[in-house]
Design an enzyme around this catalytic site. Structure first.
Site, short mmCIF file in Angstrom:
data_model
loop_
_atom_site.label_atom_id
_atom_site.label_comp_id
_atom_site.label_asym_id
_atom_site.label_seq_id
_atom_site.Cartn_x
_atom_site.Cartn_y
_atom_site.Cartn_z
N GLU A 91 0.69 -1.31 -0.13
CA GLU A 91 0.19 0.02 0.04
C GLU A 91 0.96 1.32 -0.07
O GLU A 91 0.56 2.07 -0.66
CB GLU A 91 -0.92 -0.24 1.06
CG GLU A 91 -1.78 1.10 1.41
CD GLU A 91 -2.67 1.47 0.28
OE1 GLU A 91 -2.84 0.65 -0.56
OE2 GLU A 91 -3.26 2.60 0.27
N HIS A 120 15.39 -12.30 -3.95
CA HIS A 120 15.08 -13.24 -4.92
C HIS A 120 14.84 -12.08 -6.26
O HIS A 120 14.21 -12.44 -7.16
CB HIS A 120 13.77 -13.85 -4.82
CG HIS A 120 13.87 -14.95 -3.82
ND1 HIS A 120 14.73 -16.12 -4.07
CD2 HIS A 120 13.56 -15.01 -2.35
CE1 HIS A 120 14.94 -16.88 -2.76
NE2 HIS A 120 14.07 -16.34 -2.06
#
Ligand code: G6P
Length: 613
Positions: free
Chosen positions: A486, A509
């Protein structure tokens, strides 16, 4: 998205229409236009803001006491003066404003072209205006304007909210709805019409919400409501609860800032009357009848878009933790088209500030067809979602005008918290003490947000430092992962800086490759069970010279020693931390956007309520 306003009565229509269009600006648009019936119909339309339209009208004669106005958010045809609404039919018989999309417009257009119609604009709305005129003229005086509108709409596939002026019957407005909301305000010897109640509230609090397939013929002292098939309907008059102060800035520079600062009040309004005075229990009247379905649900599917989807993710963590019911969180747009598996004992919860988001509404219909119980969490009273669902809870945050959602998010999370606590208690996963302790934590949230709002100055200083960054990364874990999403969404929506929200551990990652000395990384890292882990993630960022802005629990010393900046929020139960930690992120994006000279309340290309797919 597009906005509609209309007036019929004895007053001068123009000031009412232009003021109404200004009230609707928050929905997002790229052009605006107006038509007023005087001795003849006068039309002005312009690409840009409502003020540009007002300037264009200038000293021109725009007298008349019947008129329509429109703000457009382009779907068919680029934003320009020609494509702006109103659109008038070839022979000038009908003038139309329209929200929504006419899906079969290209087939209808070809047919009309074959019959000699030429088109000035690239819009589907002009096709509708010409279709109405074609049917009307073909009737050779046998059918009236209203019949022509109804017959034309029976040939239309798609969504619409329209208001039509007919040259030969200049004493009326004809309005119709399918999919795109319309509300009629009832005055004394006058009527107002709009796509939401904000332009109406200063004149009257008596309103009629049009339902799908309704057609209203409005004269200044008479309203007739019928279906598109000509069956008469009895209008249901409702009272608006909104007050005019709630749609004004009240001294704040922007609606968004006002709405951020309103959160202690709006969250209190969300739980007011629902949390018992002695904090012993929570009651949600709107869910009373569906409690058995909720408690016995094998699965809950939450459907939403945008910020509401982020609230849904917090809901997943809350409901799975406290009520031990599996939750899936879906984007309305994906759910509706991927042939989802829905069981009759699933409970679907649609979350929406506006209650009008087209993808969420379509997903609701699919869930209903499959026989699931469908609930709504919605802010706008009387909107389509509360009307389409079996039951639900209003968030009561008050009108949210800033396009970037702030107080609606915290209100949605408050409702989801209440639902999860009730379910946890009813299902026995929370004992009385735990339940009541969490309720106590919840009612303390507004006071704690008051404290967080005092960080405004510090946040302005941080914003000053990083306002020119080109990328931001937001990290969080557990309950705070949706907060990271958000925070990133808020920044990109209003400042146009690219920002990504990530679960902190996933950084390794991929996003870690982006980190260098120019990359601000906002880490939401209050004290919870993954605190140690997120401290390691911060170290990983610092080891690569990234800049860390951390939101931490008051008194934190570990992160304080590592981060470039810390923003301290009061302690609360980890399940409630999203309600606190999102606030500094809202302020950060607000200040950065203001410093970059962006139009905070009406960011480019965005719309408050997305009523098209
Ligand atoms: C638009 C708004 C967002 C909002 C989303 C979903 O994208 O700009 O602020 O979160 O729609 O809207 P809803 O009204 O369904 O919550």
């Amino acid at each position: 998205m597009c906005g509609i306003v209309g007036y019929i009565g004895s007053k001068d229509a123009y000031p009412i229409l232009i003021n109404g269009l200004k009230r609707l600006e928050y929905r997002g648009y790229d052009s605006a236009g107006i038509a007023v019936i005087g001795e003849k119909t006068k039309i002005f339309k312009k690409k840009g803001k409502v003020n540009d339209l007002d300037k264009l009208v200038g000293d021109n004669d725009i007298s008349g006491s019947i008129g329509i106005g429109h703000t457009r958010w382009a779907t068919h045809g680029e934003p320009n003066d020609t494509n702006a609404h109103p659109h008038t039919s070839q022979q000038g018989k009908f003038t139309v404003i329209h929200n929504g999309i006419i899906e079969n417009y290209s087939r209808l257009k070809t047919k009309l072209e074959d019959r000699g119609y030429n088109f000035k604009s690239k819009t589907d709305t002009e096709v509708l205006a010409n279709l109405i005129e074609y049917i009307y003229l073909k009737g050779k005086g046998e059918i009236d304007a209203e019949q022509a509108v109804r017959l034309a709409l029976s040939k239309v596939i798609g969504a619409y909210g329209i208001v039509v002026i007919a040259q030969d019957e200049p004493d009326k407005l004809i309005a119709a709805r399918k999919g795109s909301p319309l509300v009629i305000g009832i005055g004394e010897g006058e009527y107002f019409i709009a796509s939401d109640a904000t332009p109406i509230i200063e004149y009257t609090d008596s309103v009629i919400y049009l339902n799908n397939d309704n057609v209203a013929v409005i004269k200044k002292d008479q309203l007739t409501l019928k279906t598109i098939n000509n069956d008469k309907l009895e209008p249901s008059i409702q009272k608006l609860t909104m007050d005019i102060g709630s749609i004004e800035k009240n001294g704040y520079e922007h609606f968004m800032l006002k709405e951020i600062f309103e959160q202690p009040r709006s969250i209190t309004d969300t739980f007011r009357g629902r949390v018992a005075a002695d904090l012993s229990e929570i009651r949600l009247g709107g869910l009373h009848d569906v409690m058995p379905q909720l408690e016995n649900a094998k699965r809950i599917i939450i459907i939403a878009c945008g910020t509401s989807w982020h609230a849904g993710l917090v809901g997943e963590y809350l409901i799975e933790t406290f009520a031990r019911i599996p939750v899936e969180v879906e984007y309305g747009s994906e759910f509706r088209y991927r042939n989802p598996i829905i069981y009759k004992d699933d409970v679907v919860i649609a979350i929406s500030q506006s209650g009008e988001t087209a993808d969420t509404l379509a997903a609701i219909n699919i869930a209903k067809e499959a026989g699931a119980t469908v609930l709504g969490i919605c802010n706008v009273v009387g909107a389509s979602i509360p009307r389409e669902t079996d039951a639900g809870v209003y968030t009561h945050a008050g009108p949210e005008i800033g396009v970037a959602s702030t107080k609606a998010f915290t209100a949605q999370v408050t409702v989801l918290t209440m639902i999860s606590l009730i379910l946890g208690n009813n299902k026995g996963f929370l004992n009385k003490k735990e339940y009541q302790n969490l309720i106590k934590n919840l009612v303390e949230i507004p006071g704690k947000i008051e404290e967080i709002l005092k960080l405004d100055k510090e946040i302005i200083e941080i914003s000053e430092k990083y306002k020119d960054a080109t990328n931001f990364l937001y990290l969080g874990r557990g309950y705070l992962f949706p907060v990271a999403l958000e925070g990133a969404l808020k920044l990109k929506e209003i400042s146009y800086i690219h920002a990504e929200g990530y679960p902190a551990a996933e950084m390794k990652h991929g996003p870690i490759a982006l980190i260098d000395k120019n990359m601000p990384v906002v880490v939401v890292a209050t004290k919870d069970k993954s605190y140690e882990k997120i401290v390691s993630n911060i170290q990983e960022v610092k080891a690569r010279n990234g800049i860390v802005i951390a939101v931490v629990t008051k008194g934190d010393t570990i992160i304080k020693n590592m981060a470039d900046h810390v923003l301290e929020v009061p302690e609360t139960d980890e399940a409630l931390a999203p309600l606190l930690t999102v606030v500094p992120l809202q302020l950060l994006s607000y200040h950065i956007a203001v410093m970059r000279g962006c139009d905070v309340d009406q960011p480019r290309n965005l719309a408050k309520s997305v009523t098209v797919e």
